[in-house]
Enzyme design. Structure first.
Site, PDB file in Angstrom:
ATOM      1  N   HIS A   3      40.456  51.334  29.015  1.00  0.00           N
ATOM      2  CA  HIS A   3      40.394  50.404  30.136  1.00  0.00           C
ATOM      3  C   HIS A   3      39.995  49.024  29.610  1.00  0.00           C
ATOM      4  O   HIS A   3      38.901  48.851  29.081  1.00  0.00           O
ATOM      5  CB  HIS A   3      39.387  50.898  31.161  1.00  0.00           C
ATOM      6  CG  HIS A   3      39.349  50.071  32.409  1.00  0.00           C
ATOM      7  ND1 HIS A   3      40.363  50.109  33.341  1.00  0.00           N
ATOM      8  CD2 HIS A   3      38.449  49.176  32.876  1.00  0.00           C
ATOM      9  CE1 HIS A   3      40.070  49.286  34.342  1.00  0.00           C
ATOM     10  NE2 HIS A   3      38.916  48.705  34.073  1.00  0.00           N
TER      11      HIS A   3
ATOM     12  N   ASP B  27      39.471  45.376  31.003  1.00  0.00           N
ATOM     13  CA  ASP B  27      39.416  44.443  32.121  1.00  0.00           C
ATOM     14  C   ASP B  27      40.144  43.167  31.717  1.00  0.00           C
ATOM     15  O   ASP B  27      39.782  42.520  30.725  1.00  0.00           O
ATOM     16  CB  ASP B  27      37.969  44.140  32.495  1.00  0.00           C
ATOM     17  CG  ASP B  27      37.321  45.287  33.255  1.00  0.00           C
ATOM     18  OD1 ASP B  27      38.032  45.947  34.026  1.00  0.00           O
ATOM     19  OD2 ASP B  27      36.121  45.519  33.070  1.00  0.00           O
TER      20      ASP B  27
ATOM     21  N   ASP C 269      39.296  51.703  38.580  1.00  0.00           N
ATOM     22  CA  ASP C 269      38.089  50.877  38.670  1.00  0.00           C
ATOM     23  C   ASP C 269      38.109  49.898  39.837  1.00  0.00           C
ATOM     24  O   ASP C 269      37.232  49.050  39.937  1.00  0.00           O
ATOM     25  CB  ASP C 269      37.901  50.105  37.354  1.00  0.00           C
ATOM     26  CG  ASP C 269      36.507  49.547  37.185  1.00  0.00           C
ATOM     27  OD1 ASP C 269      35.556  50.146  37.729  1.00  0.00           O
ATOM     28  OD2 ASP C 269      36.345  48.514  36.516  1.00  0.00           O
TER      29      ASP C 269
ATOM     30  N   HIS D 263      40.984  43.213  39.342  1.00  0.00           N
ATOM     31  CA  HIS D 263      39.887  43.741  40.150  1.00  0.00           C
ATOM     32  C   HIS D 263      38.492  43.237  39.778  1.00  0.00           C
ATOM     33  O   HIS D 263      37.503  43.695  40.375  1.00  0.00           O
ATOM     34  CB  HIS D 263      39.921  45.271  40.162  1.00  0.00           C
ATOM     35  CG  HIS D 263      39.615  45.908  38.828  1.00  0.00           C
ATOM     36  ND1 HIS D 263      40.576  46.502  38.059  1.00  0.00           N
ATOM     37  CD2 HIS D 263      38.473  46.050  38.141  1.00  0.00           C
ATOM     38  CE1 HIS D 263      40.036  46.978  36.958  1.00  0.00           C
ATOM     39  NE2 HIS D 263      38.745  46.718  36.978  1.00  0.00           N
TER      40      HIS D 263
END
Length: 1155
Positions: free
Chosen positions: A305, A307, A417, A633
């Site tokens: 993951h 971001d 997430d 997000h």
């Protein structure tokens, strides 16, 4: 019976072998690292370590400032000698005193190292030789020709990876060269005080802790991994199980057998581990997954993951992507079972642009089935605030990209997430070609435990997706025994499905799987091949394999539980409000792009025969990609560091500039040669106002127009002029439902607006529809004049209110329920009348609180919110705020004389109802919720709505309706929301329950100001052609025409032969509908299809000729909708051209053109 030899002894003088189990178990922690690191297993992990300049030669070049040069540029620079122990930095900017005279020269964030290794000849005999490079931060290793080889994560955290395996041929040659780029940030940015979410330390320096040639003791490392798995078995399994005790006995025996650490000792200790893992397990390698059960309970998939921005800006993410993905490709060469799943098309595009050689490697691994594409979206976006059309574009742009670069689309939507998920998603996921969905964020709920792990998620329209929320409760699992065991023990619906997805690998800041994780999983599987106390784990499969098994085993979902409605996260509720300017940029950009596509499509359809205008597809795509990127997000929710918002604001500014230019260009095609109306403009002929209506609704608006300079000539078209003569108000009318609104006088059905005051603290705004009273600085009365109904309970008041905002930890993310206990009502002061009617009445107010100033203009117009028969006027609140508070929450509230158990909030392509009470903890948890353009509280016969043009946070506590306006968190952005803000909202009473009201239409119009322009006189005849919409709906007022655009596969050249128009429609109220889609005669439709969101054909539609007065030669398509259904229609257009149209001129005004 004869006496046996070596029989059970008669006498026993020993003490016995009874152990103290807890002490033995505690002992295990001393075998690696810690106080005994110089004598335990850690002491033999390396056979050799050298770092002298004769073996390791270092040179460095530091890129100036915050620049991020790529390999080809960096390698040409002049490098200087460097050495182990050197410091470098600062992180992102120098924030304080520094010994450098020229401060800018001290800002060096990215550093490039040339490394030359001379390897001792005698090291050829070793299984492995490594470079250990630890800069204390993130770095990436390149070959000398610029191919990224792997990432480096410095420091001593659990994500540490500082080793680079030197190829055997280079060891034999005794010489090896490589290039390393290091960046002055950790995996989680550079928090100034060590707290992950703290604002960044912009002046942090790092040190090159190691640049060593090492020979790892491979047997010792494998023993350490053996011991780690044994210890995890001991710590995870119940103490009364045979396997837990066997693992403890074995681990204890290994510790007792450790003496000199010689190769023979190590091999013997590894042999002891076979008591648990099975004889000869290690030689099988990935083959352990081929033994034992054919159906594993836990399916492992590696994931990283990243971001797209969070505690670091976008440009750092670009480096993180290359580091992380190159590392995973490197691991695939040594671990054939390793499968890596990856989402976010934007990150792939960055890789393609900046690291093309690595991108080619990714393509090869995708083709070989080792690198898996998931998600189907442009980024892992916020799941609450993007508009419905924006969510469509996330999938459209994402799936298009994956298909164009890899020849395949994604089959599984993936948002692990995101801070809650709209109930519109199941329909959109299915229509984007996917039926599986993975998430897990609801495991963070701080009030209720979500009841399911694997279930059918059903959206507002009835569509379903097969959803899995991993019971491991994370997307960054460390592949431990505890993680695997939790996949079963924490599974919430084993009765219907007993498998779980183990999503493992370091994440958020990237990194992905480490060798120790893959080694651990092999040992866990070997253990379950011999024992039954632990669920077996499998590797080498895809996410789709996992979901396919669930689908099949559950009889296509029939045996699974169902969850209907949104996946509301009981956490991070403050993200609906944090960073208000980003919310506003998102909303305005979405609507601007909608308008550009609509007008540009009309321009391509109706341009003159000699026009060279082409649909600006590339610029539209570029703008959409910027908006979609900012919907990540941690960006749109307002939970990133300040640097991220500097970048985001620049992207919004670019979108605004480019889309404004596109609008003007398209307008100039429809109406020739626009000229801006400014005080300096010289206009040589009579003129008038016109405005373009980009909504599908008939409407009337009050437009505020500047009368400075040439604007004076417009005075005769205005209904009302300000007292100082600098501005006027025009009533713009397009009640015929057309594209063009024209200024008109007051209609007979208009209701002159007025304002009354006693001269001090009592003001009444009124027309024949509604009335609002401000007394003593608060709103004391809201009346439906026609019904004589008071809407505010006696003794109650409304207005602005401040709450203390001190969440338990996650500052920018959270607002806690206890904030509702700390309200402070604010008073409107210095109220004065600024417009007396008849078209608009308005008062200006000022609110002072702390160090902040809040100027609010409250206005009432002489028209209703819509042309709906029973529509009422609304009161508009325009706020200009200089916000200087910390940990305060500004809201607007009204107590209402309305009783309902539920309030209604707009969501993507529809609405959702949420409780106004706290009957259960599920109800109480929704004390702050997300809405889009409206929130409504209704009972039978009446309701009141709040309309919003840029805010997303709402609440309804009993009969008190609230809209959230501003927060003021200090982490991770220390200056969140500090400074000026401008935003608007409206209070709209309405007759009838919400489902009978015009609230969705009013909110749509409220967010879609008219595009007002100056038109030279004498152009009415040609303008009349532009006035008629080419597409319109009849027969179902609950169906909205949301989007008009050109088809993705069109030929966009000047003489393009393929022309299609895409129309996106949706049912807005939750009921069935039969609607007639009509197409104007001047648009020659040859064929029509319904399509999915990706514009693949579903079915061909019958195109008929419309009948009836006014419909002559119009095309007709009959469409049926279920409640909240989204439908995409593709029209294939022939080559008919209309006569050319005339020109209009842009007005230089303040865009106050809402109703």
């Amino acid at each position: 019976m004869g006496t046996q030899k070596n029989a059970y002894p008669v006498l026993n003088y020993g003490s016995g072998s009874k152990w103290i189990k807890n002490l033995t178990q505690s002992r295990l922690s001393t075998f690696t690292g810690g106080h005994f690191a110089d004598v335990n297993l850690s002491s033999i992990l390396f056979t050799h370590r050298i770092d002298g300049p004769e073996f390791v030669s270092l040179e460095v070049w530091s890129a100036p400032g915050l620049t991020k040069p790529l390999f080809d540029e960096a390698i040409k620079q002049k490098f200087k000698p460097a050495k182990k122990g050197d410091s470098f930095g600062p992180s992102w900017v120098s924030g304080g005193p520094h010994p450098c005279i020229n401060l800018l020269n001290c800002i060096q964030t990215n550093h490039w190292w040339k490394i030359t290794l001379n390897i001792p000849r005698e090291w050829e005999k070793y299984e492995r030789v490594q470079l250990e490079f630890d800069p204390g931060c993130e770095a990436m290793i390149f070959s000398t020709d610029g191919v990224p080889l792997q990432g480096i994560t410095g420091g001593y955290g659990g994500d540490r990876r500082v080793e680079h395996i030197i190829p055997p041929h280079a060891v034999r040659a005794g010489h090896y060269e490589l290039v390393i780029e290091s960046s002055c940030n950790g995996m989680f940015g550079v928090p100034w005080n060590g707290d992950t979410i703290a604002p960044p330390d912009m002046n942090r320096y790092f040190q090159l802790a190691s640049a060593d040639l090492v020979v790892p003791n491979q047997d010792a490392w494998h023993l350490m991994w053996d011991f780690t798995t044994l210890r995890e078995l001991v710590e995870t399994l119940p103490g009364n199980t045979p396997l837990q005790n066997t693992a403890l006995v074995t681990a204890n025996a290994i510790m007792n057998a450790f003496h000199s650490g010689s190769p023979s000792d190590v091999k013997a200790m590894r042999g002891l581990a076979e008591r648990v893992f099975g004889e000869g397990w290690a030689e099988k390698g990935a083959g352990v997954y081929e033994e034992g059960t054919a159906r594993a309970s836990v399916v492992g998939i590696s994931y990283c993951h990243i971001d797209t921005a969070w505690l670091w800006p976008y440009h750092v993410t670009q480096q993180k992507v290359a580091r992380s993905w190159s590392t995973q490709i490197d691991l695939m060469e040594r671990y054939p079972e390793h499968r890596f799943a990856c989402s976010q098309a934007q990150q792939f595009k960055w890789l393609e642009q900046q690291y093309p050689a690595l991108f080619t490697g990714v393509q090869e691994k995708v083709a070989s089935g080792q690198f898996h594409l998931i998600g189907g979206s442009w980024v892992e976006n916020d799941g609450n605030m993007p508009s419905g059309e924006a969510l469509v574009r996330q999938f459209l742009y994402g799936q298009k990209y994956f298909e164009s670069r890899f020849g395949k689309r994604c089959e599984t939507a993936w948002l692990p997430d995101s801070f809650g998920l709209t109930a519109a998603y199941p329909q959109l996921i299915r229509d984007a070609g996917m039926k599986f969905f993975f998430t897990q964020k609801l495991s963070w709920n701080n009030i209720n435990v979500f009841p399911h792990s694997t279930f059918n998620w059903v959206g507002i329209d009835g569509s379903q997706v097969l959803c899995h929320m991993t019971p491991v409760d994370t997307y960054t699992a460390q592949a431990t025994v505890g993680d695997v065991n939790k996949g079963l023990t924490n599974h919430k619906n084993l009765e219907s499905n007993n498998t779980a997805l183990l999503v493992f690998g370091n994440g958020d800041g990237g990194g992905g799987a480490l060798p120790k994780m893959l080694e651990n999983l092999r040992r866990i599987r070997a253990t379950t091949n011999e024992h039954r106390e632990l669920p077996p784990v499998s590797m080498g499969h895809s996410v789709e394999d996992f979901f396919g098994d669930v689908e099949r085993d559950s009889e296509e979902g029939k045996s699974l539980p169902v969850w209907k409605g949104e996946l509301y996260l009981e956490f991070h509720r403050g993200t609906y409000t944090s960073h208000g300017s980003i919310k506003k940029g998102n909303r305005k950009s979405e609507i601007l792009l909608r308008d550009v596509e609509r007008i540009a499509t009309l321009a391509t359809l109706f341009k003159s025969a000699n026009s060279t205008y082409v649909y600006p597809k590339k610029t539209i795509d570029d703008s959409w990609e910027k908006v979609l990127l900012n919907q990540f997000h941690d960006v749109l929710p307002g939970s990133a560091i300040g640097m991220v918002y500097d970048d985001a604001e620049k992207l919004y500014a670019e979108v605004r500039k480019d889309c404004t230019a596109l609008l003007e260009e398209a307008f100039s095609v429809l109406i020739r040669s626009p000229v801006s109306l400014t005080p300096q403009s010289k206009l040589g002929r009579p003129s008038e106002l016109l405005a373009f209506n980009t909504t599908p609704f008939a409407r009337r608006d009050v437009a505020k127009v500047s009368l400075v300079g040439n604007g004076k000539s417009l005075r005769s078209t205005l209904v009302q002029v300000s007292a100082d003569g600098t501005a006027g108000y025009a009533l713009m009318d397009t009640s015929d439902g057309g594209n063009i609104a024209r200024p008109v006088g007051m209609f007979a059905d208009c209701m002159p607006a007025s304002v009354f005051t006693n001269g001090s603290d009592h003001f009444v705004l009124r027309n024949a529809s509604v009335q609002l009273t401000i007394s003593g600085g608060r709103i004391t009365s809201l009346v439906d004049v026609k019904l004589g109904r008071e809407l505010i309970p006696k003794g109650r008041t409304g207005g602005l209110v401040i709450f203390e905002d001190r969440p338990n930890y996650w500052d920018a993310w959270d607002v806690e329920i206890h904030h509702l206990e700390t309200s402070t009502p604010l008073e409107f002061t210095q109220v004065r009348v600024i417009a007396e009617g008849p078209l608009r009445a308005a008062v200006q107010t000022k609110v002072k609180y702390g160090k902040s100033t809040i100027d609010v203009t409250i206005s009432l117009d002489a028209i209703t919110a819509t042309l709906h028969e029973k529509s009422r006027s609304f009161f508009k609140f325009d706020a200009k705020v200089d916000w200087r508070e910390r940990h305060q929450f500004l809201k607007f509230e009204l107590p209402l004389n309305i009783n309902s158990n539920d309030a209604t909030y707009e969501t993507q392509f529809g609405h959702i109802q949420r409780p106004t009470h706290k009957n259960t903890t599920l109800d109480a948890a929704k004390f702050e919720v997300c809405g889009h353009k409206y929130a409504d509280l209704s009972e039978y016969g009446y309701g009141v709505a709040f309309l919003s043009e840029s805010k997303y946070g709402f609440a309804c506590e009993g009969n008190v309706l609230r809209i959230s306006l501003l927060r003021s968190a200090t982490a991770p952005d220390a200056d969140q929301d500090q400074g000026p803000h401008e935003f608007s909202w409206a209070v709209m009473p309405h007759v009838g329950h919400f489902l009978e009201s015009d609230v969705p239409i009013a909110a749509y119009i409220f967010n879609s100001p008219l595009h007002v322009r100056y038109v030279p006189g004498g152009s009415q005849e040609s303008i009349s052609a532009a006035a008629k919409p080419p597409f319109w709906l009849e027969g179902a007022p609950n169906v909205f025409l949301e989007t008009i655009k050109r088809g993705e596969d069109d030929d966009f050249g000047p003489n393009g032969t393929t022309r299609t128009v895409i129309l996106r429609l949706y049912e807005a109220f939750g009921g069935h509908a039969q609607v007639k889609l009509k197409v104007a005669p001047r648009v020659h439709v040859t064929r029509a299809y319904t399509t999915n969101l990706l514009e693949d054909h579903k079915a061909e539609l019958q195109v008929r000729m419309a009948e009836g007065e006014g419909d002559r030669n119009s095309a007709l398509l009959n469409l049926e909708f279920r409640g909240f259904e989204v439908k995409t229609v593709k029209l294939v257009i022939g080559n008919q051209r209309p006569e050319k149209w005339d020109s209009w001129v842009k007005i230089d005004e303040d865009h106050d053109t809402h109703m």
